[in-house]
Design a protein around this motif. Sequence first.
Motif, PDB file in Angstrom:
ATOM      1  N   LEU A  89       4.822   6.862  -3.650  1.00 39.46           N
ATOM      2  CA  LEU A  89       4.029   7.087  -2.449  1.00 39.46           C
ATOM      3  C   LEU A  89       4.111   5.847  -1.575  1.00 39.46           C
ATOM      4  CD1 LEU A  89       0.850   8.687  -3.999  1.00 39.46           C
ATOM      5  CD2 LEU A  89       2.589   9.823  -2.627  1.00 39.46           C
ATOM      6  N   PRO A  90       3.925   5.992  -0.275  1.00 43.03           N
ATOM      7  CA  PRO A  90       3.949   4.817   0.592  1.00 43.03           C
ATOM      8  C   PRO A  90       2.791   3.877   0.241  1.00 43.03           C
ATOM      9  CG  PRO A  90       3.258   6.787   1.782  1.00 43.03           C
ATOM     10  CD  PRO A  90       3.712   7.238   0.450  1.00 43.03           C
ATOM     11  N   ARG A  91       3.061   2.573   0.332  1.00 44.60           N
ATOM     12  CA  ARG A  91       2.026   1.598   0.045  1.00 44.60           C
ATOM     13  C   ARG A  91       1.260   1.270   1.305  1.00 44.60           C
ATOM     14  NH1 ARG A  91       4.377  -3.444  -3.161  1.00 44.60           N
ATOM     15  NH2 ARG A  91       6.154  -2.821  -1.917  1.00 44.60           N
ATOM     16  N   SER A  92      -0.043   1.126   1.197  1.00 44.05           N
ATOM     17  CA  SER A  92      -0.831   0.741   2.364  1.00 44.05           C
ATOM     18  C   SER A  92      -0.674  -0.764   2.581  1.00 44.05           C
ATOM     19  CB  SER A  92      -2.300   1.083   2.142  1.00 44.05           C
ATOM     20  OG  SER A  92      -2.788   0.323   1.066  1.00 44.05           O
ATOM     21  N   LEU A  93      -1.031  -1.226   3.770  1.00 45.08           N
ATOM     22  CA  LEU A  93      -0.871  -2.646   4.090  1.00 45.08           C
ATOM     23  C   LEU A  93      -1.666  -3.538   3.132  1.00 45.08           C
ATOM     24  CD1 LEU A  93       0.829  -4.227   5.981  1.00 45.08           C
ATOM     25  CD2 LEU A  93      -1.072  -4.287   7.606  1.00 45.08           C
ATOM     26  N   PRO A  94      -2.957  -3.244   2.903  1.00 40.32           N
ATOM     27  CA  PRO A  94      -3.709  -4.078   1.944  1.00 40.32           C
ATOM     28  C   PRO A  94      -3.044  -4.120   0.567  1.00 40.32           C
ATOM     29  CG  PRO A  94      -5.157  -2.490   3.035  1.00 40.32           C
ATOM     30  CD  PRO A  94      -3.785  -2.218   3.526  1.00 40.32           C
ATOM     31  N   ASP A  95      -2.507  -2.961   0.133  1.00 47.22           N
ATOM     32  CA  ASP A  95      -1.810  -2.926  -1.154  1.00 47.22           C
ATOM     33  C   ASP A  95      -0.622  -3.880  -1.162  1.00 47.22           C
ATOM     34  OD1 ASP A  95      -3.475  -1.173  -2.299  1.00 47.22           O
ATOM     35  OD2 ASP A  95      -2.143   0.567  -2.226  1.00 47.22           O
ATOM     36  N   ARG A  96       0.100  -3.893  -0.039  1.00 50.12           N
ATOM     37  CA  ARG A  96       1.292  -4.729   0.019  1.00 50.12           C
ATOM     38  C   ARG A  96       0.916  -6.204   0.025  1.00 50.12           C
ATOM     39  NH1 ARG A  96       5.095  -1.636   4.361  1.00 50.12           N
ATOM     40  NH2 ARG A  96       6.797  -2.088   2.975  1.00 50.12           N
ATOM     41  N   ALA A 111      -1.708  -7.504  -1.283  1.00 48.80           N
ATOM     42  CA  ALA A 111      -2.176  -7.881  -2.611  1.00 48.80           C
ATOM     43  C   ALA A 111      -1.058  -7.780  -3.643  1.00 48.80           C
ATOM     44  CB  ALA A 111      -3.355  -6.994  -3.007  1.00 48.80           C
ATOM     45  N   ARG A 112       0.163  -7.398  -3.178  1.00 42.62           N
ATOM     46  CA  ARG A 112       1.312  -7.234  -4.073  1.00 42.62           C
ATOM     47  C   ARG A 112       1.011  -6.263  -5.205  1.00 42.62           C
ATOM     48  NH1 ARG A 112       4.262 -12.114  -2.645  1.00 42.62           N
ATOM     49  NH2 ARG A 112       4.084 -11.879  -0.402  1.00 42.62           N
ATOM     50  N   ARG A 113       0.229  -5.255  -4.879  1.00 42.54           N
ATOM     51  CA  ARG A 113      -0.016  -4.255  -5.908  1.00 42.54           C
ATOM     52  C   ARG A 113       1.240  -3.398  -6.058  1.00 42.54           C
ATOM     53  NH1 ARG A 113      -5.736  -4.554  -4.749  1.00 42.54           N
ATOM     54  NH2 ARG A 113      -5.561  -3.500  -2.748  1.00 42.54           N
ATOM     55  N   PRO A 114       1.489  -2.851  -7.260  1.00 48.55           N
ATOM     56  CA  PRO A 114       2.702  -2.056  -7.443  1.00 48.55           C
ATOM     57  C   PRO A 114       2.661  -0.792  -6.577  1.00 48.55           C
ATOM     58  CG  PRO A 114       1.254  -1.835  -9.342  1.00 48.55           C
ATOM     59  CD  PRO A 114       0.679  -2.914  -8.482  1.00 48.55           C
ATOM     60  N   ARG A 115       3.835  -0.307  -6.273  1.00 41.68           N
ATOM     61  CA  ARG A 115       3.945   0.890  -5.472  1.00 41.68           C
ATOM     62  C   ARG A 115       3.253   2.048  -6.202  1.00 41.68           C
ATOM     63  NH1 ARG A 115       7.882   1.900  -1.526  1.00 41.68           N
ATOM     64  NH2 ARG A 115       8.033   4.134  -1.177  1.00 41.68           N
ATOM     65  N   PRO A 116       2.333   2.730  -5.522  1.00 44.13           N
ATOM     66  CA  PRO A 116       1.648   3.839  -6.191  1.00 44.13           C
ATOM     67  C   PRO A 116       2.584   5.036  -6.338  1.00 44.13           C
ATOM     68  CG  PRO A 116       0.992   3.745  -3.896  1.00 44.13           C
ATOM     69  CD  PRO A 116       1.912   2.582  -4.116  1.00 44.13           C
ATOM     70  N   GLY A 117       2.247   5.924  -7.249  1.00 40.31           N
ATOM     71  CA  GLY A 117       3.075   7.110  -7.423  1.00 40.31           C
ATOM     72  C   GLY A 117       2.266   8.245  -7.998  1.00 40.31           C
ATOM     73  N   ILE A 118       2.788   9.456  -7.816  1.00 43.00           N
ATOM     74  CA  ILE A 118       2.165  10.612  -8.442  1.00 43.00           C
ATOM     75  C   ILE A 118       2.991  10.957  -9.673  1.00 43.00           C
ATOM     76  CG2 ILE A 118       1.723  13.083  -8.233  1.00 43.00           C
ATOM     77  CD1 ILE A 118       1.195  12.769  -5.370  1.00 43.00           C
ATOM     78  N   ALA A 119       2.369  10.883 -10.839  1.00 45.45           N
ATOM     79  CA  ALA A 119       3.083  11.283 -12.051  1.00 45.45           C
ATOM     80  C   ALA A 119       2.994  12.803 -12.157  1.00 45.45           C
ATOM     81  CB  ALA A 119       2.471  10.605 -13.264  1.00 45.45           C
ATOM     82  N   ALA A 120       3.903  13.490 -11.474  1.00 41.89           N
ATOM     83  CA  ALA A 120       3.826  14.951 -11.411  1.00 41.89           C
ATOM     84  C   ALA A 120       4.118  15.564 -12.771  1.00 41.89           C
ATOM     85  CB  ALA A 120       4.800  15.484 -10.361  1.00 41.89           C
ATOM     86  N   VAL A 121       5.103  15.003 -13.478  1.00 46.57           N
ATOM     87  CA  VAL A 121       5.390  15.423 -14.850  1.00 46.57           C
ATOM     88  C   VAL A 121       5.403  14.141 -15.670  1.00 46.57           C
ATOM     89  CG1 VAL A 121       7.110  16.406 -16.404  1.00 46.57           C
ATOM     90  CG2 VAL A 121       6.694  17.480 -14.191  1.00 46.57           C
ATOM     91  N   ALA A 122       4.572  14.099 -16.722  1.00 43.52           N
ATOM     92  CA  ALA A 122       4.391  12.844 -17.451  1.00 43.52           C
ATOM     93  C   ALA A 122       4.729  13.016 -18.927  1.00 43.52           C
ATOM     94  CB  ALA A 122       2.952  12.355 -17.276  1.00 43.52           C
ATOM     95  N   GLY A 123       6.027  13.088 -19.218  1.00 38.65           N
ATOM     96  CA  GLY A 123       6.427  13.131 -20.613  1.00 38.65           C
ATOM     97  C   GLY A 123       6.251  14.486 -21.261  1.00 38.65           C
ATOM     98  N   VAL A 124       7.053  15.452 -20.841  1.00 34.97           N
ATOM     99  CA  VAL A 124       6.959  16.791 -21.413  1.00 34.97           C
ATOM    100  C   VAL A 124       8.134  17.021 -22.357  1.00 34.97           C
ATOM    101  CG1 VAL A 124       7.148  19.259 -20.914  1.00 34.97           C
ATOM    102  CG2 VAL A 124       5.643  17.816 -19.537  1.00 34.97           C
TER     103      VAL A 124
END
Lengths: 325, 323
Positions: free
Chosen positions: A15-22, A24-37
């Motif tokens: 997902l796109p990172r917001s400015l505050p996230d960037r 703070a060098r927070r990792p790029r957020p993501g949606i785990a749509a499928v998580a280990g099936v």
Amino acid sequence: MMLLDARDLACTFPLPRSLPDRLARRPRPGIAAVAGVTLGVARGETLGLVGESGCGKSTLARLIVGLHRPSAGSLAFDGTVVAPTVRDRPPALRRRLQMIFQDPYASLNPRWRVGDIIAEPLAEQPDAPPPAARREHAAELLARVGLSAADARRHPHEFSGGQRQRIAIARALSTGPDFLVCDEPTSALDVSVQAQVLNLMRDLQEAEGLTFLLISHNLAVIHHMANRIGVMYLGRLVEIGEKTDVFARPRHPYTRALLATLPRLDGVRRPREAVAGEVPSALSPPSGCHFHPRCPFARARCRVEAPALADGVACHGIAEGWIPS
Amino acid sequence: MALLEIRDLAVDFVTRRRRVRALDGISLDIDAGEIVGMVGESGAGKSLTGAAVIGLLVPPGRISGGEIRLDGQAITGLGEAAMRRIRGRRIGTIFQDPLTALNPLLTVGEQLVETITTHLPMSRAAARKRAIALLEETGIPSAGRRIDHYPHQFSGGMRQRVVIALALAGDPQVIIADEPTTALDVSVQAQILDLLRRLCRDHDAAVLLITHDLGVVAETADRVAVMYAGRIVETGPTAAIMGRPRHPYTAGLMRAIPTVGDLRPRLAQIGGAMPRPGALPHGCAFGPRCPAARPDCTAAAPVPIRHGDVLVACRHPDLTEAA
Ligand SMILES: Nc1ncnc2c1ncn2[C@@H]1O[C@H](COP(=O)(O)OP(=O)(O)OP(=O)(O)O)[C@@H](O)[C@H]1O
Ligand SMILES: Nc1ncnc2c1ncn2[C@@H]1O[C@H](COP(=O)(O)OP(=O)(O)OP(=O)(O)O)[C@@H](O)[C@H]1O
Ligand code: SF4
Ligand SMILES: [Mg+2]
Ligand SMILES: [Mg+2]
């Protein structure tokens, strides 16, 4: 041996990172749509896949046919590990593994004639028959899904929603696949056409030994078609088993709640019991067992540790015996 | 007087070579605070009926007879500008096709705010609040963050809910919902149907609920209209029609429904296919597929006859077994 074997398949959409996230060098957020099936589909069977909207059913389907690149895990077809994306798969594999999409509008090219749409997967094969034979084949397929040969000359916009879904089915059948991923194949269809399509799927399975992964939110359709059922919740497989067992004795608390939502058909209006609690967000899934905020049986362990799939169920309560079966 | 009145509506597809009747003699009233379900086979003309009501028939389709009245005022002959003011504000539409209803290049929030500010006197900030509330109401988790995502980042069912939020944005009097829950699983479906019922009750909205799902109609609609080949073949209160379908087509639909617990290997299907517009058989359009057909069924199209609260366009409704 399973015809299709998925191991720890996962897909996370960045997902796109917001400015505050960037900042703070927070990792790029993501949606785990499928998580280990991890699941297998045996030759000639129908595996039904159910679960709430957004739980990752379509994403899993698209991973199988190679339309998304998995972020982890592997996929084997007929005993051989296959390339992750459809572009890297050999034509012979593409011929055998086809998909019917959830959205009959988006999946048909509006500028093409129906006959060409149907023959397209066949035309891209190295040993494709000549155009005249392809046209004849398309006409046959149209008849098989309850449309007429004359419809081959029309464009998709001249058809109603349900008619377009039948065109999509005809197209998926054109290469004579032996594994068909069907993402909500009949949810745009009325019951009488649905009955025709489901009967057609059965006939194909009997005559040609087809294997299906069938995704549907309609539990009655799943009950009617599937040999086994997989239940997904927020990117994970939480239960898998024989259809008769799952319907008669659902074990995972989510499966139990889901089966309690079955609609009835007696013309008497009653509010339907939806699965209690908030549908969780895939953007910030709950810790531990994803179901714990809605689970009536949840205990401390459920909040911290994700249960692994064991003996067909991923639930601490079942594994440790504090949930009555 | 009903809030929405459809009288003898006819729609033709007119091309250079020929004129084909796609809808014929459609009459239907929907009161404020009432939900009317419209069911029928794929291609029966359900979406066309909805498109005609909101003035969005795509050429070569055009209204060639009858009238549509909104709150007593005929809207059939209105120009495009007047219709545009009615759409969204007075009649909200949930389209069958969630992808074409959404602009892939704009975030969901931009589209909602745009629609809200077009129809309601609101600042953009207030409109954004309303947009988030609408998304929450339709059951989108994390609506406050989801609002800035693009349509392709949503699942099929979530896009459908965004379309519903768009239709409700202008607080319309009449809602045309074309397969609003088709792509949704049962629990979200229950949520959306609750929402429609609540709107209908609290805002006194008139709802035309187009669906092929008789289960949805059973639990939501006050009355049902069953369509076949461009005509309404049976209308009446939901419980009356589902309890005892009189038209053989309605009875066939009821029998084709799979239910959990039913162990038949094959579903009962109505043999054959529905004729396309322009290729209707003589007499009753359902005749060639009808198990109860008699020789006189091919004479002329049956006119609707009243049986209690129910109107049935069939010559031999008593031959239909109670399902
Ligand atoms: N532009 C067009 N040209 C010719 N025929 C058309 C056109 N648009 C629709 N039709 C035909 O009109 C009929 C009615 O279509 P409509 O979309 O109203 O069906 P529907 O009842 O909504 O079906 P579904 O449940 O599949 O959505 C169909 O037979 C369709 O093929
Ligand atoms: N291309 C994408 N980019 C970002 N996020 C995505 C993308 N495709 C899907 N998602 C997200 O992944 C999650 C799973 O979506 P998916 O389409 O697999 O759900 P589904 O189980 O098929 O739901 P439905 O029953 O509504 O079709 C959702 O939260 C969705 O928003
Ligand atoms: S693991 Fe715990 S929270 Fe999850 S379903 Fe089982 S009992 Fe409920
Ligand atoms: Mg999906
Ligand atoms: Mg339609």
